[in-house]
Enzyme design. Structure first.
Site, PDB file in Angstrom:
ATOM      1  N   ASP A 154       0.788  -1.270  -0.027  1.00  0.00           N
ATOM      2  CA  ASP A 154       0.054   0.017   0.124  1.00  0.00           C
ATOM      3  C   ASP A 154       0.798   1.227   0.117  1.00  0.00           C
ATOM      4  OD1 ASP A 154       0.941  -0.315   2.655  1.00  0.00           O
ATOM      5  OD2 ASP A 154      -1.024  -0.230   3.597  1.00  0.00           O
ATOM      6  N   SER A 155       2.043   1.059  -0.007  1.00  0.00           N
ATOM      7  CA  SER A 155       3.184   2.214  -0.121  1.00  0.00           C
ATOM      8  C   SER A 155       2.872   2.833  -1.715  1.00  0.00           C
ATOM      9  CB  SER A 155       4.439   1.729  -0.100  1.00  0.00           C
ATOM     10  OG  SER A 155       4.785   0.423  -1.002  1.00  0.00           O
ATOM     11  N   ASP A 164      -0.822  -6.544  -0.073  1.00  0.00           N
ATOM     12  CA  ASP A 164      -1.179  -5.677   1.041  1.00  0.00           C
ATOM     13  C   ASP A 164      -2.713  -5.534   1.262  1.00  0.00           C
ATOM     14  OD1 ASP A 164       0.582  -5.146   3.156  1.00  0.00           O
ATOM     15  OD2 ASP A 164       1.235  -3.027   1.927  1.00  0.00           O
ATOM     16  N   LYS A 181      -0.572  -9.889   3.313  1.00  0.00           N
ATOM     17  CA  LYS A 181       0.311  -9.164   4.200  1.00  0.00           C
ATOM     18  C   LYS A 181      -0.992  -8.310   5.080  1.00  0.00           C
ATOM     19  CE  LYS A 181       3.658  -5.695   3.889  1.00  0.00           C
ATOM     20  NZ  LYS A 181       2.861  -4.400   4.460  1.00  0.00           N
ATOM     21  N   GLU A 194      -1.312  -5.416   8.629  1.00  0.00           N
ATOM     22  CA  GLU A 194      -0.597  -5.006   9.660  1.00  0.00           C
ATOM     23  C   GLU A 194      -1.571  -5.094  10.980  1.00  0.00           C
ATOM     24  OE1 GLU A 194      -0.093  -0.776   8.987  1.00  0.00           O
ATOM     25  OE2 GLU A 194       0.965  -1.234   7.102  1.00  0.00           O
ATOM     26  N   GLU A 233       9.231  -3.817  10.714  1.00  0.00           N
ATOM     27  CA  GLU A 233       9.735  -2.602   9.891  1.00  0.00           C
ATOM     28  C   GLU A 233      10.332  -1.586  11.178  1.00  0.00           C
ATOM     29  OE1 GLU A 233       6.882  -0.802   7.108  1.00  0.00           O
ATOM     30  OE2 GLU A 233       8.132   1.053   7.111  1.00  0.00           O
TER      31      GLU A 233
HETATM   32  O1  KIV Z   1       3.627  -1.268   1.465  1.00  0.00           O
HETATM   33  C1  KIV Z   1       4.862  -1.445   1.430  1.00  0.00           C
HETATM   34  O2  KIV Z   1       5.406  -1.120   0.631  1.00  0.00           O
HETATM   35  C2  KIV Z   1       5.266  -2.112   2.769  1.00  0.00           C
HETATM   36  C3  KIV Z   1       6.810  -2.103   2.767  1.00  0.00           C
HETATM   37  C4  KIV Z   1       7.410  -0.993   3.266  1.00  0.00           C
HETATM   38  C5  KIV Z   1       7.204  -3.422   3.690  1.00  0.00           C
HETATM   39  O3  KIV Z   1       4.604  -2.420   3.429  1.00  0.00           O
END
Ligand code: KIV
Length: 263
Positions: free
Chosen positions: A45-46, A84, A112, A114, A181
């Site tokens: 989600d970056s 994510d 993934k 959080e 992280e």
């Molecule tokens: O969203 C992302 O790119 C991430 C990385 C920073 C690990 O979670």
């Protein structure tokens, strides 16, 4: 190269052979990264920050992650594809299951998410249904406003112990991997040694089982303040492919991260 699976990454951990991970958001960069040997591609989600220009990852929607996951899935090559779950996908277990299902349908091979120990129930339900999960701990960017900024986590002994316990709880609930992280290198090592599953680090020191960076950071084209854990691999390469290859080789040889990238 053989197709990378979770078993491949577990074998890497057992052999003490670090693996490389990189974010990817489209088919072309995914192909170049996979051809460079990168084992895991993350549709992170970056993308809200590096593609869309937002100050955080919070505005990113499930539809957007799903779109980019489809793009990456078309040319992920032999790499493992992780996607994510965006902000608030973990609001309820029902939503978690539905959203994870959408990303798996789009081509993700692991999700993934959080969240701390309270995510155990959601992770258990996902795992029961055959969805592999990577639990993201330490600095969780979706809680940036609660954390008061992008700050190193686990600096004091109590905080570090809590991160370690959360990681254990989430692995017991079924998490196949953990991503840490921005934590001190000593904690990165401790968590990696304590868990049977592979631990991926970003700003978590040289001793995690894998390393991950945001693609734009590897290419030296991210805007704003450069975090300490970032290295611009393009500075030493003539092409994007060579920069990705150099990153991969430096992770494999434990040349990256170096002391100056650690907390
Ligand atoms: O969203 C992302 O790119 C991430 C990385 C920073 C690990 O979670």
């Amino acid at each position: 190269m053989k197709t990378v699976t979770l078993s491949t990454l577990r074998a890497c951990k057992q052999a003490g052979d670090p693996f490389s991970c990189l974010t990817a958001y489209d088919a072309t960069f995914a192909r170049v990264a996979s051809e460079a040997g990168i084992e895991v591609l993350l549709v992170g989600d970056s993308l809200g920050m590096v593609l869309q220009g937002h100050p955080s990852t919070l505005p990113v929607t499930l539809d957007e992650i799903r779109y980019h996951t489809r793009c990456v899935a078309r040319s992920k090559g032999t790499s493992l594809l992780m996607a994510d779950l965006p902000f608030m996908s973990n609001a309820t277990t029902e939503r978690l299951l539905t959203d994870a299902g959408e990303l798996m349908r789009a081509g993700a091979e692991i999700i993934k998410v959080e969240g701390e120990a309270w995510m155990a129930e959601g992770i258990r339900e996902l795992t029961r249904r055959g969805v592999p999960v990577c639990a993201h701990l330490g600095l969780t960017p979706q809680t940036v406003y609660q954390l008061g900024g992008y700050k190193v986590q686990g600096r004091d002994a109590q905080q570090a112990q809590r991160i370690l316990e959360d990681a254990r709880t989430l692995v017991e609930a079924g998490a196949s991997m953990v991503l840490l992280e921005c934590v001190p290198a000593s904690l990165g090592r401790e968590v990696s040694e304590a868990l049977e599953v592979p631990v991926i680090g970003i700003g978590a020191g040289p001793d995690t089982d894998g390393q991950i960076l945001v693609m734009h950071d590897v290419l030296g084209i991210s805007q704003g303040r450069t975090p300490r854990f970032v290295k611009d691999f393009m500075a030493e390469a003539d092409t994007i492919a060579a920069a990705f290859r150099r990153y991969h080789e430096d992770v494999k040889a434990r040349r990256f991260p170096a002391q100056e990238h650690c907390f």
